[in-house]
Enzyme design. Structure first.
Site, PDB file in Angstrom:
ATOM      1  N   HIS A  79      36.766  -7.972  69.927  1.00  0.00           N
ATOM      2  CA  HIS A  79      35.790  -8.782  70.666  1.00  0.00           C
ATOM      3  C   HIS A  79      34.623  -9.177  69.754  1.00  0.00           C
ATOM      4  CE1 HIS A  79      37.479  -6.379  74.167  1.00  0.00           C
ATOM      5  NE2 HIS A  79      37.588  -7.613  74.615  1.00  0.00           N
ATOM      6  N   MET A 104      36.201  -8.833  79.533  1.00  0.00           N
ATOM      7  CA  MET A 104      36.172  -7.901  80.671  1.00  0.00           C
ATOM      8  C   MET A 104      35.520  -6.587  80.247  1.00  0.00           C
ATOM      9  SD  MET A 104      39.512  -8.683  82.955  1.00  0.00           S
ATOM     10  CE  MET A 104      40.666  -7.735  82.007  1.00  0.00           C
ATOM     11  N   LEU A 158      44.141  -4.424  68.305  1.00  0.00           N
ATOM     12  CA  LEU A 158      43.100  -3.759  69.096  1.00  0.00           C
ATOM     13  C   LEU A 158      43.137  -4.293  70.521  1.00  0.00           C
ATOM     14  CD1 LEU A 158      40.018  -3.482  66.712  1.00  0.00           C
ATOM     15  CD2 LEU A 158      42.056  -2.054  66.882  1.00  0.00           C
ATOM     16  N   VAL A 189      42.545  -8.841  65.745  1.00  0.00           N
ATOM     17  CA  VAL A 189      42.093  -7.780  64.829  1.00  0.00           C
ATOM     18  C   VAL A 189      42.999  -6.573  65.039  1.00  0.00           C
ATOM     19  CG1 VAL A 189      40.153  -6.279  64.202  1.00  0.00           C
ATOM     20  CG2 VAL A 189      39.726  -8.648  64.887  1.00  0.00           C
TER      21      VAL A 189
END
Ligand code: PAF
Length: 274
Positions: free
Chosen positions: A33, A26, A180, A172
């Site tokens: 990511h 998103m 995160l 992560v």
């Protein structure tokens, strides 16, 4: 990196691109990511990412309108990570007419996060199916941070016989343990300093189970009490079976500890496998 918003253009661009690996997002991308993009690279020839803030998975009182949209910075990060194609549909590209057909997950959509976000997993399953149909990947990568989402998508893909390998990407974390998340940006300085408590408590529960504590309900309640005392508002802390997220019958099967709790107005989720 090619960028396409129209489904027809995307399909043309993805012809003869070998094994396609897909990472839906998103946007408001962070190192978590980017690590999914890197994992995707290892599983195929062409890496396709998507950015689409999916209205269907937000409840009426959730943060759809204020969800951070950082398109140019996201494009720079994806290009630097070697992503080949970005699919960035507008709402009218993906929902040109009101979406009336849905993918309805079974009971798993009503527990844990689903209990507190009614309709969320139906919205996720529907958009992911639609994105799969646009991209037609051979594999897709989803972060383990959204553990229940990963399970819903894995089960859906298997039961609908979609020819897509679902790959779970490791969470992560910041140096202090905080997972995160795009929503971490909502935290004030004081809340950001407090936020790692959630992961510390998950670790404590995992260690207690490993050390022979079998009363998982007592562990859950103790963690909720500690969060309450530190000013959090907790939706759940739950020890569940990894296989189906059901309440464990014992502690000798693979378990996962999941939590969702609110610091101020920011809802954080995290989990740890035992
Ligand atoms: O995890 C997310 O970012 C979203 O739920 C997803 C999978 C991109 C669907 O909108």
């Amino acid at each position: 990196m090619q960028i396409h918003s129209a489904i027809a253009d995307l399909r043309t661009a993805l012809k003869n691109r070998g094994r396609i690996v897909f990472v839906p997002t998103m946007g408001n991308l962070h190192a978590g990511h980017i690590s999914l993009m890197e994992q995707a690279r290892a599983h195929g020839d062409t890496v396709v990412a998507s950015i689409f803030v999916n209205r269907l998975q937000f409840g009426p009182n959730e943060d759809f309108d204020k969800y951070p949209r950082t398109f140019q910075a996201d494009c720079d990060k994806l290009a630097a990570a070697g992503v080949d194609v970005l699919f960035a549909p507008t709402e009218s590209d993906l929902y040109p007419e009101p979406q009336e057909y849905f993918i309805e997950p079974p009971g798993i959509q009503n527990v844990l996060d689903g209990e507190f976000r009614p309709g969320h997993f139906r919205g996720v399953a529907t958009v992911v199916t639609k994105l799969f149909n646009c991209v037609q990947p051979a594999a897709a990568v989803f972060g383990k941070k959204d553990y229940q989402q990963l399970m819903v998508i894995r089960n859906m893909t298997r039961q609908l016989a979609l020819p897509i390998d679902i790959i779970g990407g490791e969470t992560v974390r910041a140096a202090d343990g905080l997972a995160l998340s795009s929503r971490n940006g909502y935290l004030s300085e004081a809340e950001r300093a407090e936020a790692p408590r959630l992961y510390r408590l998950l670790n404590d529960i995992r260690d207690a189970i490993r050390n022979g504590q079998a009363d998982t309900v007592q562990l859950e309640n103790a963690a909720i009490a500690q969060l309450d005392a530190a000013g959090w508002k907790t939706d759940y802390v739950a020890v569940r079976q990894q296989s189906d997220l059901a309440m464990p019958k014992g502690v000798d099967v693979p378990l996962v500890v999941l939590a969702a709790s609110r610091l101020g107005t920011t809802r954080l989720i995290d989990n740890i496998e035992v």
